[in-house]
Each structure stands twice: as structure tokens, then as C-alpha cells.
Design a protein around this motif. Sequence first.
Motif, PDB file in Angstrom:
ATOM      1  N   UNK A  44       1.015  -1.581  -0.349  1.00 15.19           N
ATOM      2  CA  UNK A  44       0.027   0.025  -0.309  1.00 15.19           C
ATOM      3  C   UNK A  44       0.515   1.352  -0.325  1.00 15.19           C
ATOM      4  N   UNK A  45       1.073   1.821  -1.009  1.00 13.24           N
ATOM      5  CA  UNK A  45       2.067   2.602  -1.326  1.00 13.24           C
ATOM      6  C   UNK A  45       1.265   4.325  -0.411  1.00 13.24           C
ATOM      7  N   UNK A  46       0.463   4.656  -0.418  1.00 17.21           N
ATOM      8  CA  UNK A  46      -0.589   5.534   0.154  1.00 17.21           C
ATOM      9  C   UNK A  46       0.051   5.342   1.090  1.00 17.21           C
ATOM     10  N   UNK A  47       0.303   4.389   2.055  1.00 20.52           N
ATOM     11  CA  UNK A  47       0.366   4.247   3.172  1.00 20.52           C
ATOM     12  C   UNK A  47       1.711   4.799   3.675  1.00 20.52           C
ATOM     13  N   UNK A  48       2.805   4.826   2.669  1.00 22.58           N
ATOM     14  CA  UNK A  48       4.163   5.472   3.239  1.00 22.58           C
ATOM     15  C   UNK A  48       3.953   6.774   3.234  1.00 22.58           C
ATOM     16  N   UNK A  49       3.028   7.748   1.586  1.00 22.65           N
ATOM     17  CA  UNK A  49       2.698   9.082   1.217  1.00 22.65           C
ATOM     18  C   UNK A  49       2.193   9.402   3.011  1.00 22.65           C
ATOM     19  N   UNK A  50       0.862   8.792   3.345  1.00 22.36           N
ATOM     20  CA  UNK A  50       0.422   9.159   4.679  1.00 22.36           C
ATOM     21  C   UNK A  50       1.342   9.316   6.110  1.00 22.36           C
ATOM     22  N   UNK A  51       2.097   8.447   6.106  1.00 21.17           N
ATOM     23  CA  UNK A  51       2.907   8.422   7.813  1.00 21.17           C
ATOM     24  C   UNK A  51       4.136   9.447   7.200  1.00 21.17           C
ATOM     25  N   UNK A  52       4.834   9.070   5.778  1.00 26.17           N
ATOM     26  CA  UNK A  52       5.452  11.231   5.761  1.00 26.17           C
ATOM     27  C   UNK A  52       4.430  11.975   6.140  1.00 26.17           C
ATOM     28  N   UNK A  53       3.580  12.592   5.875  1.00 26.99           N
ATOM     29  CA  UNK A  53       2.537  13.422   5.777  1.00 26.99           C
ATOM     30  C   UNK A  53       2.247  13.903   7.404  1.00 26.99           C
TER      31      UNK A  53
END
Length: 235
Positions: A44-53
Motif C-alpha cells: 500500500x504505497x499510499x500508507x507511505x505518503x500518509x506516514x510522511x505527512x
Amino acid sequence: MIDEKKRTGASRQALVVAIDGPAGAGKSTVAKSVARQFDYTYIDTGAMYRSVGVLATEAGLALDDAVGLAALVGEMEFDFPWQGEELQTVVGARNLSRAIRSPEAAMNASTVSKVVEVRAALVERQRRMGQNGGVVMEGRDIGTVVFPDAELKVFLSASAEVRGKRRWLQMRERGQSAELAEVIAEVERRDEQDRNRAVAPLVPAKDAVILDTSGLSLEAVVDRLGTLVQARLRK
Ligand code: DC
């Protein structure tokens, strides 16, 4: 039993399945089911962008601070262990699984994802995670940027109303309360930002199979994808 060919990526058995599309199109549910069906790894690559945010906000960084965000991402170590049916997002010693699922975290993810340095760092990690194949990876740019040679690319779409309703139901299941109209509006705002950014905007790859899931049950979409994977495996 571990299939050696699958593990080493030496065989056509270890496909890269790229699933892209806007928020609420059904990507996660479908990607997870297909991964389970073929014993592939779900990413789930969205989880990676969410974590950065989430971590950027905690650190007091501006969400367009390219230098600060690049330094932050450089230090992030991701781990995605399963806990029962739920995939956890762990960064360093922190389990961010809950924190990344709020509406603010979604919008902040979309905002940090506009930063070239953030994308470059995450894309590199995503490529490493999928380098041996045997993965179902979902996001916005998997078929266009991360794995342009993926054996199967699927772009899921659905009307904003259907997608907003799905998000709203998911939120209710998690015990989060929200107005349906507000959730639909939020989904539309985020898509607008994801479609119109300069780097790796949300667009279907030229060779993607496009599936409008508005009138379909997610089971029907999973069936359709399963058939597509089988067809690629037979090639
Ligand atoms: O899939 P998601 O809703 O968890 O993604 C959150 C945001 O992250 C999304 O609005 C845009 C960004 N994103 C991206 O730019 N590229 C990806 N491959 C995945 C997510």
C-alpha cells in the motif's frame, strides 16, 4: 512452501500487478484479495505518503518544505507487518496505522506527495520492494512511474458519489463520525490535487485495463482481476 522461482523472480509466475486509481475506487480491498489469492505481497504505497505527512506535521515541518521533507524521508524505515486481517504501518519504532487514517492525514499525504524529493525517495523504495515480482502494489503512479513494465496494470475508477460513500462507510466501521456530503467533497478535493500535480499525476497508464467499479460489487472486481492475472500467467 516457498516457490524458489517466485522468490527469486526468475519465473513469469512472479508478476508485478499495478493497481492505480483515485481515493475510494476500491483499490485496497481488491489489491488485498488478489494478493491473497495468488500468494503475492500486498503493498500500500499510499500508507507511505500518509506516514510522511503525519511525521512531518508532528515535526512542525511545512508540507512543501522540500529540504526538510527529504531529510525526514531519508530517515524513515518502513515495515508492514500483518496483524490478523489488518496490515500495519510501522515506521521506526512507531505504529502509525491509526494516525495515518484520518481525513487530515489523507489530505496531508496528497500535499506532501507533490514534492519531487519525497516522490523520488519513496519510488526508489517501492521499486526495491517489488523488484522480485510477486507483488500487488496499489497507489497513483504504480503503472506509470514505479513499474512502467508491470505485467498487469489496472486503473480502478468510480463516480465521486460512490467513492465518497465507500470512504464514509469505512470511517463508520472504524467508529469515526462524518457527514457523507463532506466526505464526498473531501475525496473530490484530494483527487483534484492528485490529478493536477506537476509530478506523476494520477492518470491511467496507456496500457492499463480501466475498470469503472461504480456499479460493481468489489467481489465482482476481484473476480475480474483474478481472471486478468490468470491470463497473464498463461502467457
Ligand atoms: O491511497 P491513499 O488514499 O492512501 O493515498 C494518500 C495520498 O498519497 C493520495 O491522495 C496521493 C498520495 N499518493 C501518491 O501520490 N502516490 C501513490 N503511489 C500513492 C499515494
